[in-house]
Structure formats: C-alpha cells, structure tokens
Design a protein around this motif. Structure first.
Motif, mmCIF file in Angstrom:
data_model
loop_
_atom_site.group_PDB
_atom_site.id
_atom_site.type_symbol
_atom_site.label_atom_id
_atom_site.label_comp_id
_atom_site.label_asym_id
_atom_site.label_seq_id
_atom_site.Cartn_x
_atom_site.Cartn_y
_atom_site.Cartn_z
ATOM 1 N N GLY A 75 36.547 1.734 6.531
ATOM 2 C CA GLY A 75 35.829 2.989 6.385
ATOM 3 C C GLY A 75 34.732 3.153 7.417
ATOM 4 O O GLY A 75 33.699 3.792 7.152
ATOM 5 N N SER B 135 33.749 3.781 11.825
ATOM 6 C CA SER B 135 34.248 4.451 13.018
ATOM 7 C C SER B 135 34.831 3.417 13.977
ATOM 8 O O SER B 135 34.419 2.250 13.993
ATOM 9 C CB SER B 135 33.128 5.224 13.715
ATOM 10 O OG SER B 135 32.208 4.322 14.319
ATOM 11 N N ALA B 136 35.789 3.862 14.809
ATOM 12 C CA ALA B 136 36.384 2.972 15.810
ATOM 13 C C ALA B 136 35.332 2.512 16.807
ATOM 14 O O ALA B 136 35.394 1.380 17.322
ATOM 15 C CB ALA B 136 37.522 3.688 16.529
ATOM 16 N N ASP C 178 39.817 2.041 9.884
ATOM 17 C CA ASP C 178 40.261 2.756 8.691
ATOM 18 C C ASP C 178 40.210 1.860 7.461
ATOM 19 O O ASP C 178 39.855 2.325 6.364
ATOM 20 C CB ASP C 178 41.688 3.284 8.899
ATOM 21 C CG ASP C 178 41.735 4.442 9.881
ATOM 22 O OD1 ASP C 178 40.653 4.989 10.200
ATOM 23 O OD2 ASP C 178 42.838 4.786 10.346
ATOM 24 N N ARG C 179 40.554 0.577 7.618
ATOM 25 C CA ARG C 179 40.535 -0.348 6.478
ATOM 26 C C ARG C 179 39.116 -0.542 5.945
ATOM 27 O O ARG C 179 38.915 -0.783 4.765
ATOM 28 C CB ARG C 179 41.115 -1.700 6.883
ATOM 29 C CG ARG C 179 42.617 -1.705 7.094
ATOM 30 C CD ARG C 179 43.371 -1.321 5.824
ATOM 31 N NE ARG C 179 44.799 -1.377 6.008
ATOM 32 C CZ ARG C 179 45.566 -2.386 5.615
ATOM 33 N NH1 ARG C 179 45.026 -3.421 5.004
ATOM 34 N NH2 ARG C 179 46.865 -2.337 5.815
ATOM 35 N N ARG D 20 41.572 1.429 15.547
ATOM 36 C CA ARG D 20 41.565 2.455 14.515
ATOM 37 C C ARG D 20 42.048 1.902 13.175
ATOM 38 O O ARG D 20 41.496 2.231 12.123
ATOM 39 C CB ARG D 20 42.447 3.624 14.955
ATOM 40 C CG ARG D 20 42.683 4.694 13.894
ATOM 41 C CD ARG D 20 41.380 5.335 13.439
ATOM 42 N NE ARG D 20 40.732 6.040 14.534
ATOM 43 C CZ ARG D 20 39.521 6.588 14.431
ATOM 44 N NH1 ARG D 20 38.836 6.467 13.306
ATOM 45 N NH2 ARG D 20 38.999 7.221 15.466
ATOM 46 N N ASP D 21 43.042 0.993 13.224
ATOM 47 C CA ASP D 21 43.534 0.393 11.982
ATOM 48 C C ASP D 21 42.435 -0.405 11.296
ATOM 49 O O ASP D 21 42.253 -0.326 10.075
ATOM 50 C CB ASP D 21 44.733 -0.522 12.273
ATOM 51 C CG ASP D 21 45.924 0.247 12.821
ATOM 52 O OD1 ASP D 21 46.112 1.400 12.406
ATOM 53 O OD2 ASP D 21 46.645 -0.318 13.665
#
Length: 345
Positions: free
Chosen positions: A17, A19-20, A14-15, A10-11
């Motif tokens: 933009g 999806s996991a 998120d960095r 997830r990190d």
C-alpha cells in the motif's frame, strides 16, 4: 501473481500500500524513508523475489554496473587468484564482472574487445596479448576506461598495474647465487610479451651484478602451447625434453632459473636422470610459487607474485578512472617476494 512473471517495484508497492517511488528510494538506500519502513519493504521484496532491473537502471544512470575482465588463461594460478580478487573488489563496489579469455590469441582478443563494446561495460581490466596494440583502440575511442594488468600497451596512455618482474628476477638470482655459482641458465617461454622480456632483462642484470660473463650463461626458449588454446598455460614435458638434451654430468648449470614452476618439474627430472642432484649439483629457482612448489623434493625456491594485491589495485584504479576520466595516467609495479626453500641450498 504468476510466479513466472517478473516481480516489479509496482508489485512490491501494491502489496504494502505504498507508492513505487517510496519503494524505490528504500531499496536504493535513499534518505527520507524511515528505517522501519525500509525494513518492511526489503523483507517484502525478498519474499516476492524482486530483482532490480539492471537494464532499466542503466537507462537512468547511464551505467551498466559491469566491468569487463580480459585475461589470457584462467588455469594460470596467478590469473586465477587475480580473477578472485577482481570479482571480490567489484562486488563490494556494486559491480558485476564479465570475464573473457583470449588464450594469447589475437583473434580471440579482438573478439573480446568487440563483445565489450557491444555490451557497453563501464570499464575494462585487460591482460593484452601485446601482438596488436590497435585492438584496444575501439575501447579508447568509445571513452571506456581501460586498466592494463601485467602487460602494458605503450603509447596508448592507459593506466597500468603490474609486477616489477625485472627486479624480482635480478634480486632473487643475486640472492641465491651463493659462492661457486658461475654458470646460470634461464629456461624461458618462447612468447613475445613484456613479462618474458622483463625476466630476461632481470637475468642479465643479475649476471652483471655478479660479474658473470654473459657468454658463460644461456637463455633457453621452451616452445609455448598457450597460443594453441591448451587447457594449461605450461607443461613440464617440453621443459624436461629441452633440459634433458643439454644437461650432462660434464655440462650443466650451477643454477637453473625457470620461467614458471611447471618448467622446474621438468628440470628436476632431467637433473635426476643424468645422475645429478638438486641442489648439490644444480640449484633451481622457480617463478610463481604454484601450490605444489613447497611439496617437491627438495622443496622449490620460487618467486611469489602478488596476484591478490594486483587485482585489488587494478579495480581501485579503474573505479577512480571511471569517477575522474581526466585524471593523470597511473602506472604501478608491485614487488614480488622470494620464497627460499631447499632447491637453492
């Protein structure tokens, strides 16, 4: 993000933009992710220090991606080379190796099997002590694939990769026992395992082929130190003491076979101290082709064992067994190589 925290999928997502799910597919080599996006994700994961959570993966896949390797002593050059081959082959297949050492102790072997069961490894490569075959039953009952190396466990239906020790000894003795050799001694380790029995069987097979009466030759047993947890599998001093008490100018073998090259060191000294010479009076045949063998004076004729090939074959066999649990049992014995040097003339 604190550096002490574990970086997650997830990190990374998120960095960037993303999806996991996209990040996961990219890092596991799945399709439907463009090469440019995959390269971007891999670079960012590396920059953040992302490491896949093996426990989470095992929950999904049902596999730990860990292979257990049980051996007797890593200082034995055969097993040292075997470990390297196994680790290299497992790494290429995406597996880690959990190494456990028994020192030929029944107690240590039982403890090792219990550790493997607790860890839940995907498969096991094992060199058995051969004292208690039932120790391995826990792995069999847990449906964990097992491949035995070097020493097999009869009656358990396990895959096996070893060395054709009997033929290696028999062929080597016949080859180096040139005309004039009538008395042959075998300096063997006092350990009740199949490899020792195979060397003795090969020795006796060679005597029959050469037409030498068994009573004119000897099998001498050197006390083993391996069950005491010694740091080295063999020591030359015990072989020297035994040979020095038996070899005299009037009573000596024409050819001495040693169960390992360390024993040959002791034999060299015993022969020299009683005024005899290698190979003029006593020819010496070693076993194992240890690194020092070529540097002795005279250089030692010995039998080179295919440790790398055995390790590679064992891993390949185990991976096939993991993929096909119901395939027929496989038993493989690899040939060894005689390395002729000056000690046999």
């Amino acid at each position: 993000m604190a550096r002490s925290q574990r970086v997650t999928l997830r990190d990374v997502a998120d960095r960037l933009g993303l999806s996991a799910n996209t990040v996961s597919r990219a890092l596991t080599g799945k399709d439907q992710v463009s090469e440019s996006t995959r390269a971007l994700i891999v670079a960012e994961a590396k920059r953040l220090g992302y490491v896949p959570n093996s426990h989470a993966r095992s929950l999904v896949s049902g596999r730990t991606m860990v292979i257990g390797l049980v051996i007797t002593n890593p200082s034995n050059t055969f097993y040292a080379a075997l470990i390297s081959a196994v680790e290299r082959q497992c790494r290429a297949a995406g597996y880690s190796v959990l190494l456990l050492v028994t020192e030929d102790s029944d107690e240590n072997e039982e403890r090792a099997v219990q550790q493997l069961l607790r860890f839940g490894v995907d498969g096991v490569l094992g060199v058995a002590t051969q004292s208690r075959s039932d120790v391995w039953d826990g792995l069999i009952e847990a449906n964990i694939p097992v491949v035995q190396i070097s020493r097999d466990i009869p009656g358990r239906g396990l895959d096996f990769v070893g060395i054709d020790v009997e033929s290696a000894i028999a062929d080597a003795v016949v080859r180096v026992a040139r005309p004039g050799v009538r008395r042959i001694w075998l300096l063997e380790e006092d350990l009740r395992v199949s490899t020792v029995a195979a060397r003795i069987a090969g020795f006796r097979r060679a005597l029959d082929e050469l037409g030498i009466a068994h009573e004119h030759s000897l099998v001498l047993k050197v006390p083993t130190r391996r069950t005491s947890g010694a740091s080295l599998p063999w020591r030359p001093d015990d072989a020297y003491a035994l040979a020095a008490n038996l070899i005299t100018p009037d009573n000596h073998p024409d050819l001495m076979i040693t169960a390992n090259d360390y024993f040959a060191l002791g034999v060299y000294r015993a022969v020299r101290e009683c005024g005899l010479a290698v190979p003029d009076d006593v020819r010496v045949l070693g076993y194992g082709d240890h690194p020092f063998a070529a540097y002795l004076q005279p250089a030692l004729t010995t039998i080179r064992l295919p440790a790398d090939e055995a390790g590679t074959a064992a891993v390949d066999l185990l991976l096939r067994r993991i993929a096909e649990p119901d395939r027929p049992r496989t038993s493989t014995r690899l040939p060894a190589e005689l390395i002729e040097r000056r000690s046999t003339g």
